[in-house]
Design an enzyme around this catalytic site. Sequence first.
Site: not given
Ligand code: ADP
Ligand code: MG
Length: 432
Positions: A83, A102, A104, A109, A263, A322, A326-327, A408
């Site tokens: 996803r 990102e 996944n 899910s 990442k 970051k 994940e999660g 979401r």
């Molecule tokens: P995870 O693997 O924990 O889901 P993500 O990279 O999806 O990691 O980051 C989790 C959440 O953080 C995202 O769903 C988003 O709400 C916020 N986020 C992540 N990267 C960014 C970004 N570059 N700018 C703004 N918000 C971000």
């Molecule tokens: Mg995410």
Amino acid sequence: QVVNYAPFTLLPSAVPSALFEQAYAVQQDFNLLVDAISQNKEFLEHALASTIEVDDFTARLFRIHMQVLEEGLAQSVFLGINRSDYMFDCGVDGTPALKQIEINTIAASFGGLTSRTGAVHGRVLKVLGKSKEASRLLPNNPSKGLALGIAKAWELYGSQSAVVMFLVEEVQRNIFDQRCVENELWNRDIRVIRRRFRDVFEKGSLDDTKRLYMDGQEVAVVYYREGYVPKNYDQQNWEARLLLERSRAVKCPDIATQLAGTKKVQQELSRPGTLEKLLPGRAEAVARIRATFAGLYSLDMGEEGDKIAATAIADPDRFVLKPQREGGGNNLYGEELRQVLEKIRDSPERTSYILMDKIKPQPAMNYLLRAHSPLQVSKCISELGIFGVYVRQGKEMVMNMAVGHLLRTKAIEHADGGVAAGVAVLDTPYLV
Ligand code: ADP
Ligand code: MG
């Protein structure tokens, strides 16, 4: 023991139709890219070299990857379910742009639950006297598409009596999401079993051709809804994971594909020339992929890392820090980002993180409905996910599709966090 409704927005959220279409149009490219990375031992080794020195979890996954390659892959059919998540970055002139958060590649899910949210929002709009608007909501059934991929992999594995195994968590909060996919498989007369790592450790075995057996049943496909964070593993679970990876069964994903979704790999992909090397002769796909990239920066030791670390410490609100997790709930923002980065700026520990430009979407008002929480109107931002499914047999791609979407939405006061983390809620795009 306790059943709650999944959290959702009262109203669908506006999504620019051009960006929605762009996200669908690039999904097959991302499927090809993830698959190409998973087959490129040198790239993975190089991209993750600095990270595995400091991040034990990534290092352990990587060791299994190497061990399985050294033994020779028993698996010949590959199934990817991913996803790709985006936000709509608001430029200086107010024009929104699609930017990837990102991708996944394991346990992506909400394909199941989101197959139902459109009907909820359609009903809400009708109750509000907005039938015309309700009829404009798009059909969306990713659970069917995910099941199509699993069914194809099962068929190519080629054993009528073999089962599909969902590898699930010890405590399962999101079981109904998985059941939607499971039901689609039963409807096709494919048997599904649900097992934990612990069960695999106790009862899993390989025969002399590396066929995987659970309780005497041959397993054709292992669909991981578990195994993506360190807390999913104790020593026995690592052994179970190794057993699964060594087997002939189709793993969704195999360990190389899981590593392709880290990442650190995402950040390395943004280096000039890298996409071209991974997808030779596919200039248009490369351009579509690159257009979705936000600024991503390596914190590897050296001048490049020193410079960006200093920039981020001086202006933390421009960035997200970051780790390889994940999660949801793991990233660092603002003042916290500054403090952590200041502490680790001269230590190799910094290489377990990447830096990313912070995406700044235009907020909109909505109501977030969550069990046992007061109903309140909030200023919200949304994240669009597109589900991709592909199946490869040997060198030949036999299926490559975008199979649905997920929206979401969360209140803007939460910088981070998904639905499972208790921050975001399920939504439906209303194209504008
Ligand atoms: P995870 O693997 O924990 O889901 P993500 O990279 O999806 O990691 O980051 C989790 C959440 O953080 C995202 O769903 C988003 O709400 C916020 N986020 C992540 N990267 C960014 C970004 N570059 N700018 C703004 N918000 C971000
Ligand atoms: Mg995410």
